[in-house]
Design a protein around this motif. Structure first.
Motif, short mmCIF file in Angstrom:
data_model
loop_
_atom_site.label_atom_id
_atom_site.label_comp_id
_atom_site.label_asym_id
_atom_site.label_seq_id
_atom_site.Cartn_x
_atom_site.Cartn_y
_atom_site.Cartn_z
N GLU A 149 32.22 -36.34 -26.77
CA GLU A 149 31.01 -35.67 -26.34
C GLU A 149 29.76 -36.39 -26.84
O GLU A 149 28.70 -36.31 -26.23
N TYR A 150 29.88 -37.12 -27.94
CA TYR A 150 28.74 -37.85 -28.47
C TYR A 150 28.42 -39.10 -27.66
O TYR A 150 27.39 -39.72 -27.86
N ALA A 151 29.31 -39.47 -26.76
CA ALA A 151 29.10 -40.67 -25.93
C ALA A 151 28.30 -40.37 -24.68
O ALA A 151 27.97 -41.27 -23.92
N GLY A 152 27.97 -39.09 -24.42
CA GLY A 152 27.18 -38.74 -23.25
C GLY A 152 27.96 -37.88 -22.28
O GLY A 152 29.18 -37.68 -22.40
N ALA A 153 27.23 -37.36 -21.28
CA ALA A 153 27.82 -36.42 -20.33
C ALA A 153 28.94 -37.05 -19.52
O ALA A 153 29.90 -36.39 -19.17
N GLY A 154 28.85 -38.35 -19.22
CA GLY A 154 29.88 -38.99 -18.42
C GLY A 154 31.24 -38.95 -19.09
O GLY A 154 32.25 -38.58 -18.49
N ALA A 155 31.28 -39.34 -20.38
CA ALA A 155 32.55 -39.34 -21.10
C ALA A 155 33.04 -37.91 -21.33
O ALA A 155 34.25 -37.66 -21.40
N THR A 156 32.12 -36.97 -21.46
CA THR A 156 32.50 -35.59 -21.71
C THR A 156 33.33 -35.02 -20.58
O THR A 156 34.22 -34.18 -20.79
#
Length: 581
Positions: free
Chosen positions: A207-214
Motif C-alpha cells: 500500500e505504501y507503493a501507491g494506489a496502483g500496487a494496492t
C-alpha cells in the motif's frame, strides 16, 4: 506512519525535490545504484499533527482525521482512547466523546509540512518530500559532513525536532521503498540486507507503493502470497505475463529493485519564465493568481516542443534578496496545480520567517490567520488612519515577495505528450461538438470511458458528450479474473482456429489448456506459428442463471510475424478479442 497510508491512497500527493545548483540539470539517480543508501524520516500520524496545528488544539487533545467517512489518522491521545484507523465518526464519538474530529485536507498537510521541514534546507544538499509527513534524504549527500549514518541521523532529527517540535521516525535501507517500511519500525537495515528485510514484510505493505500496487494486494492474498518474500520468489516473467506493468512494479519493490528514472529524460535546454512584481506582496492569493498565467505560458512552450513537464522548480525572491527554491514533482501538471504548489511554498516560507520573529507563537507550529493578524496588530500599536487599510489577514511577514520564476526541471516525451484537442480553443471545440449533437442527435458525439468487466469489449463505456456516465457494470467491483494492464490497443471479435502440433484444435479446461498452442489460422486461410504464449485463465460468471451463464478462457500469444494477440475461447470457438501494438 500507518495512519497516513489510507489518506495517501485516496489522495496521492506530489513529490517535492530540493536540489543544489550543481544538481539542478539532472534527474536524481536511481537509488539502486551500488552503495546508494536512503534515509526516510516520517512524522507518525502526520495528518492528525497538521490538523492539531491548524486548529490550535492542545497536544493532549485527542484528534481524529476523517476522509471518506473513515478515520485515516489519529494522534496518540486518540489512539489511547481506543480510536483506530477505519472507524467511522459515530464510533469515534462513542469511544472518545471529547475527541476533535477534523476532515482531511491536503492543503493543510502540505502547507504545514513544507513550513516545518525548511530547517533541512541549511543542513542537507537535497531532499525529497515523498508525501506530507514523510521525506527522503540520499545518505551520500551527508557522507562529507558526518562520520557515519547514525551520527547523521541523530544530527538531522535533533535539528528538526528543535525547529518543529514534531516526533520523527527514521528508516535507512538500500531503496526508498524499503526505507519507508523501515521508518515505520524506526529501523536501520544494514547495507546489503534490504532484500532479506523486505522478504519478511507482509504483502499488505505494498500500500505504501501507491494506489496502483494496492489494487493487487487482494489478488496476491487470494493466491496465497502472504509476504513480499513469497512474491519475490515468483519468476518476474510470470508475474509480468499475468499482471502486466503493475505486477512487475510490485515484484521489483518486493525484490529490492529500485525505480529508475525515465530513459527519455530531456534536459537539452532550460525552459524558464520569470515575473517581477511592481509592488512586493505577501498575499498568497495574489501570488497564486499571478502564477497561473505564468505557468500557462511555460506549459504552452513545453507543449509546443511535444514534451511533458513532470517536475517544476519554483523560486521566490523576497525584497531582502533571500529566496526559496524548491522543485515539485506533479503527476498531472497544469497551471492550477503549479499555482497551488507556489502558494503552499510561499505560505510555508513566509510563515517560517514569522516564527523566527520576537512575536512569533510557540516554536514548531504555523500560526493561524487569527494569530498572524493579532501578532501584526500587536507590533503596530498605532491606529491606522481612516483611509488606510487594516492589517492584511494573509500577511505572513513584514517583507514581501518581489519576484518569482518557474523552471521546467524535468521534461519527458511519453505518449501523453501528444497535444490534446482540448488544450486550446476549448470554447470553439465545445461549440462545434454541441452543434454536431444538435444536428445528428446526442449519440453523434461520444466520450470514451471505463466500466466494470472482464474483457476489453466489456470495459469500454461510451457516453454522449456532456452527459454523466452511467456504467452498466460497476468499475469499483472486484472483477476477479479481469484482464490486467497493459490492455489491448484495439478491440475486435474475429473467429480463428488455434491449433496444436498435428493440426488438432487446442481445447481449454478450467485446469488449463489441453495442449500447447502451436499455430493460429485466420479466416483468410493464412496460418502463423505461435512463438510465445501466456498461461490461460478462465472466467465463469452468471452460473446461477442459465440465461446469463458465461464461461470462457483467455490466452495471450505472439506469432512469428510479431503480432501480439489476446484470444478468447467461448462456446467451443476461439476468437481474437484484442491486438497489442
Amino acid at each position: 506512519m500507518s495512519a497516513e497510508a489510507a489518506a495517501r491512497q485516496k489522495n496521492p500527493n506530489p513529490t517535492a525535490v530540493r536540489s543544489d545548483p550543481a544538481d539542478s540539470d539532472s534527474a536524481p539517480a536511481a537509488a539502486s545504484a551500488e552503495g546508494r543508501r536512503t534515509l526516510v524520516l516520517t512524522v507518525p500520524d502526520w495528518s492528525a499533527v497538521a490538523a492539531a496545528t491548524e486548529h490550535e488544539f492542545s497536544p493532549r487533545t485527542p484528534v481524529a482525521v476523517l476522509s471518506g467517512g473513515k478515520v485515516v489518522a489519529a494522534n496518540a491521545p486518540a489512539r489511547a482512547a481506543g480510536i483506530a484507523l477505519g472507524n467511522n465518526k459515530r464510533a469515534v464519538g462513542y469511544r472518545c466523546p471529547e475527541a476533535q474530529v477534523v476532515a482531511w485536507n491536503e492543503e493543510t498537510d502540505n502547507r504545514h509540512f513544507s513550513a516545518g521541514v525548511g530547517a533541512l534546507e541549511e543542513l542537507v544538499a537535497r531532499f525529497t518530500l515523498l508525501s506530507p509527513g514523510t521525506l527522503a534524504i540520499p545518505l551520500d549527500s551527508l557522507k562529507h559532513g558526518y562520520a557515519d549514518e547514525p551520527s547523521a541521523v541523530e544530527a538531522l532529527i535533533s535539528a528538526l525536532v528543535a525547529a518543529t517540535g514534531w516526533e520523527f521516525f527514521p528508516g535507512i535501507a538500500d531503496t526508498v521503498f524499503a526505507a519507508v517500511l523501515a521508518a515505520g519500525q524506526a529501523r536501520r537495515v544494514e547495507p546489503g540486507e534490504t532484500a532479506e528485510f523486505l522478504a519478511a514484510q507482509p504483502i499488505s505493505t505494498l500500500e505504501y507503493a501507491g494506489a496502483g500496487a494496492t489494487e493487487l494486494i487482494d489478488t496476491f492474498t487470494q493466491l496465497g502470497l502472504r509476504t513480499l518474500g513469497d512474491l519475490a520468489g515468483i519468476d518476474v516473467r510470470a508475474v509480468n505475463s499475468r499482471f502486466g506493468a503493475l505486477g512487475k512494479h510490485a515484484h521489483d519493490l518486493a525484490t529490492g529493485v529500485e525505480w529508475a528514472p525515465l530513459s527519455d529524460h530531456v534536459r537539452e535546454e532550460k525552459l524558464t519564465v520569470e515575473l517581477g512584481l511592481d509592488e512586493p506582496t505577501t498575499r498568497s492569493d495574489t501570488l497564486g493568481f499571478l502564477t497561473r498565467q505564468l505557468a500557462a505560458d511555460l506549459l504552452s512552450t513545453v507543449r509546443r516542443r511535444g514534451l511533458v513537464c513532470t517536475q517544476i522548480t519554483i523560486e521566490l525572491i523576497a525584497v531582502s534578496g533571500q529566496s526559496s527554491k524548491r522543485t515539485w514533482r506533479i503527476e498531472d501538471m497544469n497551471e492550477n496545480t503549479i499555482a497551488d504548489r507556489l502558494r503552499w511554498q510561499a505560505e510555508g516560507w513566509l510563515a517560517g520567517s514569522t516564527r523566527k520573529g520576537p512575536a512569533s507563537p510557540q516554536q514548531g507550529s504555523v500560526p493561524s490567520r487569527k494569530n498572524r493578524k493579532d501578532s501584526k496588530s500587536s507590533q503596530d500599536r498605532e491606529t491606522p488612519a481612516p483611509d488606510e487599510p487594516g492589517p492584511d489577514p494573509e500577511d505572513f511577514s513584514e517583507e514581501g515577495i518581489i519576484a518569482l520564476s518557474l523552471v521546467a526541471a524535468e521534461l519527458t516525451t511519453p505518449i501523453g505528450a501528444t497535444k490534446s484537442l482540448f488544450d486550446e480553443n476549448t470554447g470553439q471545440v465545445t461549440h462545434t461538438l454541441e452543434r454536431l449533437q444538435g444536428l445528428f442527435g446526442p449519440d453523434a458525439v461520444l466520450v470514451p470511458g471505463l466500466q466494470g468487466g472482464w474483457d476489453p469489449a466489456e470495459t469500454n463505456l461510451w457516453t454522449p458528450w456532456q452527459q454523466a456516465a452511467s456504467p452498466v457494470r460497476s468499475p469499483g467491483a472486484p472483477w476477479p479474473g479481469a484482464l490486467h494492464a497493459p490492455r489491448p490497443t484495439t478491440v475486435e471479435n474475429l473467429p480463428v482456429d488455434v491449433l496444436a502440433v498435428g493440426g488438432r484444435s487446442v481445447g481449454a479446461r478450467p485446469a488449463g489448456l489441453e495442449s500447447a498452442p502451436y499455430a493460429i489460422r485466420f479466416p483468410t486461410g493464412a496460418t502463423e506459428a505461435i512463438v510465445d504464449y501466456s498461461g490461460s485463465w478462465p472466467v465463469e460468471s452468471g452460473w446461477w442463471d442459465p440465461a446469463k451463464a458465461t464461461y470462457r478462457t483467455r490466452l495471450q500469444v505472439v506469432t512469428d510475424s510479431g503480432q501480439a494477440l489476446l484470444l478468447s475461447k467461448e462456446n467451443g470457438q476461439w476468437h481474437i478479442t484484442g491486438r497489442y501494438r
